[in-house]
Motif scaffolding. Sequence first.
Motif, PDB file in Angstrom:
ATOM      1  N   VAL A 133       0.805  -1.071   0.040  1.00 45.85           N
ATOM      2  CA  VAL A 133       0.150   0.004  -0.049  1.00 45.85           C
ATOM      3  C   VAL A 133       0.878   1.277  -0.109  1.00 45.85           C
ATOM      4  O   VAL A 133       0.760   2.310  -0.740  1.00 45.85           O
ATOM      5  N   LEU A 134       1.850   1.204   0.707  1.00 43.06           N
ATOM      6  CA  LEU A 134       2.787   2.417   0.922  1.00 43.06           C
ATOM      7  C   LEU A 134       3.332   2.689  -0.707  1.00 43.06           C
ATOM      8  O   LEU A 134       3.537   3.806  -0.975  1.00 43.06           O
ATOM      9  N   LYS A 135       3.974   1.512  -1.177  1.00 42.51           N
ATOM     10  CA  LYS A 135       4.437   1.811  -2.589  1.00 42.51           C
ATOM     11  C   LYS A 135       3.463   2.283  -3.527  1.00 42.51           C
ATOM     12  O   LYS A 135       3.752   3.461  -4.464  1.00 42.51           O
ATOM     13  N   GLU A 136       2.140   1.733  -3.550  1.00 43.09           N
ATOM     14  CA  GLU A 136       0.974   2.374  -4.608  1.00 43.09           C
ATOM     15  C   GLU A 136       0.708   3.871  -4.106  1.00 43.09           C
ATOM     16  O   GLU A 136       0.798   4.519  -4.848  1.00 43.09           O
ATOM     17  N   ASP A 137       0.748   4.284  -2.776  1.00 37.38           N
ATOM     18  CA  ASP A 137       0.490   5.633  -2.395  1.00 37.38           C
ATOM     19  C   ASP A 137       1.608   6.419  -2.899  1.00 37.38           C
ATOM     20  O   ASP A 137       1.419   7.467  -3.229  1.00 37.38           O
ATOM     21  N   LEU A 138       2.888   6.001  -2.862  1.00 40.00           N
ATOM     22  CA  LEU A 138       4.044   6.935  -3.176  1.00 40.00           C
ATOM     23  C   LEU A 138       4.063   7.079  -4.666  1.00 40.00           C
ATOM     24  O   LEU A 138       4.638   7.855  -5.174  1.00 40.00           O
ATOM     25  N   ASN A 139       3.537   6.013  -5.525  1.00 37.55           N
ATOM     26  CA  ASN A 139       3.492   6.341  -6.617  1.00 37.55           C
ATOM     27  C   ASN A 139       2.734   7.537  -7.260  1.00 37.55           C
ATOM     28  O   ASN A 139       2.997   7.796  -8.342  1.00 37.55           O
ATOM     29  N   THR A 140       1.695   7.573  -6.541  1.00 36.59           N
ATOM     30  CA  THR A 140       0.694   8.756  -6.804  1.00 36.59           C
ATOM     31  C   THR A 140       1.466  10.039  -6.596  1.00 36.59           C
ATOM     32  O   THR A 140       0.525  11.214  -6.915  1.00 36.59           O
ATOM     33  N   VAL A 141       2.442  10.280  -5.689  1.00 33.18           N
ATOM     34  CA  VAL A 141       2.854  11.382  -5.501  1.00 33.18           C
ATOM     35  C   VAL A 141       3.825  12.057  -6.705  1.00 33.18           C
ATOM     36  O   VAL A 141       4.546  11.178  -7.106  1.00 33.18           O
TER      37      VAL A 141
END
Length: 183
Positions: free
Chosen positions: A17-25
């Motif tokens: 989830v952290l990786k997915e969220d960081l991709n949207t930054v």
Amino acid sequence: MGALETYQEKMAKTLSVLKEDLNTVRAGRANASLLDQISVDYYGTMTPVKNMANIQVPDPRSITITPFDPSMCKAIEKAIQVSNIGINPNSDGKVIRLVIPPLTEERRLELAKTIKKMGEESRVAVRNCRRDANEQVKKDQKDGLITEDDEKNDLDEIQKMTDKCMKDIDNILATKEKEPMAL
């Protein structure tokens, strides 16, 4: 050992989830994953843009979106405007272009704060998993399902899993925090 595997899966899910969220930054560089969270009403069904268009990154500062159904161009354009990615789309009716503006120093610092906040939320989630796992192991020992030695071994294993997950979070964040500052 089934309980430990369950908590290990939860910790792995937290990293995912952290990786997915960081991709949207948006870190100043064009990346098709910026559009991963954007969905469009496609004949009554909310459909991710990536499933209804060809997305390309022709250069580091732009993204092109070519809808499979050209009539959806306006709807995709509106969904991008409504989303909170901070980029205005340009459309010619067939292709939507997103031009990624260069980052200001203020925006870079804001991104760094956002990245740190996401990291801290992930750390809290991992610590909560550890707490739940520890409570389960102690309950199992109290109920007589496992021995004291098993309890000690399981608690040690849970701490090792937690330490590894925290180290992984730190590595992911270190890599992502460098992106906005490097541009």
